[in-house]
Design an enzyme around this catalytic site. Structure first.
Site, PDB file in Angstrom:
ATOM      1  N   LYS A 143      44.961  40.448 103.993  1.00  0.00           N
ATOM      2  CA  LYS A 143      44.348  41.632 104.082  1.00  0.00           C
ATOM      3  C   LYS A 143      44.775  42.674 103.260  1.00  0.00           C
ATOM      4  O   LYS A 143      44.207  43.543 102.353  1.00  0.00           O
ATOM      5  CB  LYS A 143      44.399  42.090 105.763  1.00  0.00           C
ATOM      6  CG  LYS A 143      43.496  41.028 106.694  1.00  0.00           C
ATOM      7  CD  LYS A 143      43.669  41.963 107.844  1.00  0.00           C
ATOM      8  CE  LYS A 143      42.962  41.045 108.804  1.00  0.00           C
ATOM      9  NZ  LYS A 143      42.988  41.484 110.217  1.00  0.00           N
TER      10      LYS A 143
ATOM     11  N   LYS B 243      36.771  44.089 117.664  1.00  0.00           N
ATOM     12  CA  LYS B 243      37.643  44.550 118.861  1.00  0.00           C
ATOM     13  C   LYS B 243      38.316  45.776 118.284  1.00  0.00           C
ATOM     14  O   LYS B 243      38.317  46.875 119.034  1.00  0.00           O
ATOM     15  CB  LYS B 243      38.612  43.438 118.885  1.00  0.00           C
ATOM     16  CG  LYS B 243      39.975  44.041 119.846  1.00  0.00           C
ATOM     17  CD  LYS B 243      40.922  42.959 120.224  1.00  0.00           C
ATOM     18  CE  LYS B 243      42.055  43.641 121.079  1.00  0.00           C
ATOM     19  NZ  LYS B 243      43.179  42.581 121.175  1.00  0.00           N
TER      20      LYS B 243
ATOM     21  N   HIS C 124      29.828   8.970 109.629  1.00  0.00           N
ATOM     22  CA  HIS C 124      29.444   8.587 108.244  1.00  0.00           C
ATOM     23  C   HIS C 124      30.200   9.346 107.195  1.00  0.00           C
ATOM     24  O   HIS C 124      29.701   9.337 106.068  1.00  0.00           O
ATOM     25  CB  HIS C 124      27.851   8.797 108.415  1.00  0.00           C
ATOM     26  CG  HIS C 124      27.154   7.724 109.192  1.00  0.00           C
ATOM     27  ND1 HIS C 124      26.864   6.565 108.861  1.00  0.00           N
ATOM     28  CD2 HIS C 124      26.806   8.093 110.472  1.00  0.00           C
ATOM     29  CE1 HIS C 124      26.280   5.986 110.091  1.00  0.00           C
ATOM     30  NE2 HIS C 124      26.328   6.944 110.821  1.00  0.00           N
TER      31      HIS C 124
ATOM     32  N   GLU D 197      35.391  43.103 106.482  1.00  0.00           N
ATOM     33  CA  GLU D 197      34.225  42.372 106.343  1.00  0.00           C
ATOM     34  C   GLU D 197      33.264  42.980 107.249  1.00  0.00           C
ATOM     35  O   GLU D 197      31.987  43.109 107.034  1.00  0.00           O
ATOM     36  CB  GLU D 197      34.270  40.918 106.717  1.00  0.00           C
ATOM     37  CG  GLU D 197      35.191  40.093 105.430  1.00  0.00           C
ATOM     38  CD  GLU D 197      36.823  40.160 105.946  1.00  0.00           C
ATOM     39  OE1 GLU D 197      37.115  40.952 106.913  1.00  0.00           O
ATOM     40  OE2 GLU D 197      37.410  39.203 105.917  1.00  0.00           O
TER      41      GLU D 197
ATOM     42  N   GLY E  78      41.339  38.532 120.037  1.00  0.00           N
ATOM     43  CA  GLY E  78      40.129  38.296 119.513  1.00  0.00           C
ATOM     44  C   GLY E  78      39.329  37.033 119.859  1.00  0.00           C
ATOM     45  O   GLY E  78      38.264  36.813 120.125  1.00  0.00           O
ATOM     46  N   ARG E  79      40.318  36.049 119.619  1.00  0.00           N
ATOM     47  CA  ARG E  79      39.944  34.477 119.733  1.00  0.00           C
ATOM     48  C   ARG E  79      39.572  34.197 121.183  1.00  0.00           C
ATOM     49  O   ARG E  79      39.324  32.993 121.643  1.00  0.00           O
ATOM     50  CB  ARG E  79      40.877  33.366 119.233  1.00  0.00           C
ATOM     51  CG  ARG E  79      42.318  33.734 119.491  1.00  0.00           C
ATOM     52  CD  ARG E  79      43.254  32.813 118.478  1.00  0.00           C
ATOM     53  NE  ARG E  79      44.771  33.281 118.671  1.00  0.00           N
ATOM     54  CZ  ARG E  79      45.256  34.322 118.338  1.00  0.00           C
ATOM     55  NH1 ARG E  79      44.717  35.351 117.657  1.00  0.00           N
ATOM     56  NH2 ARG E  79      46.619  34.546 118.711  1.00  0.00           N
TER      57      ARG E  79
ATOM     58  N   GLU F 288      45.229  29.907 115.015  1.00  0.00           N
ATOM     59  CA  GLU F 288      45.713  31.180 114.904  1.00  0.00           C
ATOM     60  C   GLU F 288      46.650  31.639 115.989  1.00  0.00           C
ATOM     61  O   GLU F 288      47.634  32.394 116.169  1.00  0.00           O
ATOM     62  CB  GLU F 288      44.235  32.232 114.964  1.00  0.00           C
ATOM     63  CG  GLU F 288      44.762  33.511 114.510  1.00  0.00           C
ATOM     64  CD  GLU F 288      43.679  34.454 114.399  1.00  0.00           C
ATOM     65  OE1 GLU F 288      42.985  34.804 115.229  1.00  0.00           O
ATOM     66  OE2 GLU F 288      43.182  34.829 113.269  1.00  0.00           O
TER      67      GLU F 288
END
Ligand code: F6P
Length: 529
Positions: free
Chosen positions: A495, A206, A385, A212, A268-269, A354
């Protein structure tokens, strides 16, 4: 901001909780044979069963009263109308506009945003069709075989989760890869497997500034240019971008024609419905992507219009809040019984944690109640399991969402029966438990609540509806808690510190830090490769 705990509805719920805590789920079923019919909802393509909860129609009524008193409906309408409800960033919140039909009108500052949404969808569709048909060629004239999405957070979890969920619809020639982590092996292992002449990179960001993503994007670009002996023209055939930052994309060297834009009113999400979903469209085709959007739009309409007590996202939100605030259960688990939905829990972690991992209200006061819960999950039956032991006999109660498809294109009828038997057995066992006084280690207390969401089948449409269901659930909870579900300032501090530390690690001169940080830096930099 009204403190929700001071409202009449909150106090009524406190008294009601004391009463409800005295009856078990088993007793509630015994007392009302029509409980399943009263406490489940049929929506297009899915059944939502919330009858295995410590709730009666009266509970729902009281919870809905809380939603009313906290102004959930007014905030929902404001969101859908494009008002700037993301107050800390002064932005509208309009992921719903991304799945609105062409003839809809949603105004931001007096301008209808829907035509722009469809313009981008058409451009994405034309591009996806060209790549899928083989008309779009790499720089050396070969068809694309590998799509590599470089992005993180919402620019990764949504596209990756949806692409995997719709595996049955993948284009046969194409393989999708997702590189998110700054840890080098994430991208390097992909680059080792793909051919630069048939690889297509989507830089999904965005902001187009995320550290990263930018680092990985530059490494991929260098890798491509190394193969083409520095011929910059190759970039235009192998790199596209999904972003709101036109200048950033240009500076990186991606041509404007290869950029699919979206807008700052898409969080973003909440962005998989936008150009960020390009990898989904490439893998499954524009028609399937349109169905995915249509499924979400079905849920948007339901959310906008259904009465609160019959409104699936509202009901799921209220039950979540019931456990979080009135039973003090701090976590909940999501267990998709479908390998293709393996990344759904990770996606929901970002969506929910978030959004609602906040301790300050929309007007800047400390929240007076616990807010967003901790979420975890893994696909069943695998999870049975691993951590299911803890869910059945541990000392904490964790409400669960089970998600499954009643029918599947995979396997045979026997396999599907075995799968469904496992889901139904788990929710039944969690609810009924088993008395075993003689062997206490075999005693199951039961009375552990679950929701089961049963899709008719896992299709682009039902998946769209399912994700929108969770988006709106998160919204309703945030609205009641009075927090802003649409910012994410909590990720900023780390950050900023990382930037400083990166400089110090590269130069070998540590700055002022606590003893632990200095010790860790010293140890790490003293190790030999
Ligand atoms: O750091 C959190 C975050 O801002 C998320 O909200 C977002 O999904 C992610 O980073 C990626 O951001 P971008 O798409 O701008 O690269």
């Amino acid at each position: 901001m009204t403190d929700p705990t001071k409202l009449k509805a909150w106090q009524n719920l406190q008294s009601h909780q004391a009463q409800m805590a005295r009856s078990s789920l088993k007793e509630l079923f015994a007392a009302d044979p029509a409980r399943f019919d009263k406490l489940s909802l049929l929506l297009p393509g899915m059944l939502v069963d919330f009858s295995k909860h410590a709730a009666t129609p009266e509970t729902l009524h009281l919870l809905a009263q809380l939603a009313k008193e906290t102004g959930v409906e007014a905030l929902r309408d404001a969101m859908l109308a494009g008002e700037r409800i993301n107050t800390t960033e002064n932005r509208p919140v309009l992921h719903t506009a991304l799945r609105a039909p062409k003839d809809a009108e949603i105004l931001v500052d007096g301008k209808n945003v829907v035509p722009d949404v469809h313009k981008v969808l058409e451009a994405m569709g034309a591009f996806a069709t060209a790549v899928r048909s083989g008309a779009w060629k790499g720089h050396s004239g070969k068809e694309i075989t590998d799509i590599i999405n470089i992005g993180i957070g919402g620019s990764y979890l949504g596209p990756q989760m949806v692409t995997a969920a719709l595996s049955h619809a993948h284009h046969k020639r194409l393989t999708a890869h997702f590189a998110a982590n700054v840890e080098a092996s994430d991208l390097e292992r992909i680059l080792a497997r793909v051919n630069p002449e048939t690889a297509l990179f989507i830089i999904a960001s965005k902001t187009f500034t995320t550290a990263e993503t930018m680092q990985n994007a530059h490494i991929a670009r260098q890798w491509l240019l190394a193969h083409y002996k520095g011929d910059e023209k190759a970039v235009a055939r192998h790199f596209v971008a999904a972003s709101t930052n036109t200048d950033g994309v240009k500076t990186f060297g991606i041509a404007p024609d290869n950029m699919f834009p979206f807008w700052d009113w898409v969080g973003g999400r909440y962005s998989v419905w936008s150009a960020i979903g390009l990898s989904v469209m490439l893998m499954t085709g524009p028609e399937n992507f349109a169905e995915f959007l249509a499924g979400a739009h079905d849920m948007d309409r339901h959310f906008a219009a259904a009465p609160l007590e019959a409104n699936a996202p509202v009901v799921l939100a209220l039950l979540g809040l019931w456990y979080r605030n009135f039973f003090n259960h701090p976590a909940y688990a999501v267990i998709p019984y479908h390998a293709c939905l393996g990344r759904l829990p990770a996606f929901l972690q970002q969506l929910d944690m978030e959004s609602n991992g906040k301790g300050v209200t929309r007007t800047g006061e400390r929240a007076t109640t616990p807010t967003g819960p901790m979420i975890f999950g893994e696909p069943g039956t695998d999870a049975q399991h691993s951590f299911f032991q803890w869910l059945h006999q541990g000392t904490d109660v964790v409400p669960l969402d089970f998600i499954a498809a009643a029918t599947t294109p995979y396997g045979n009828a026997g396999q599907q029966a075995m799968l469904l038997a496992n889901i139904f057995a788990q929710s039944e066992a969690l609810m009924t438990g088993k008395d075993n006084a003689a062997e206490p280690h075999r005693n199951f207390t039961g009375n552990r609540p679950t929701t089961t969401i049963l899709l008719d089948s896992l299709t682009p449409r039902s998946l769209g509806a399912l994700i929108a269901l969770y988006e709106h659930k998160v919204f309703v909870q945030g609205a009641i808690w009075g927090i802003n579900s649409f910012d994410q300032w909590g990720v900023e501090l780390g950050k900023v510190l990382a930037k400083t530390l990166e400089g110090e690690l590269k130069s070998g001169t540590p700055g002022e830090h606590d003893g632990s940080t200095l010790g860790l830096m010293k140890y790490a930099t003293s190790r030999k490769k």
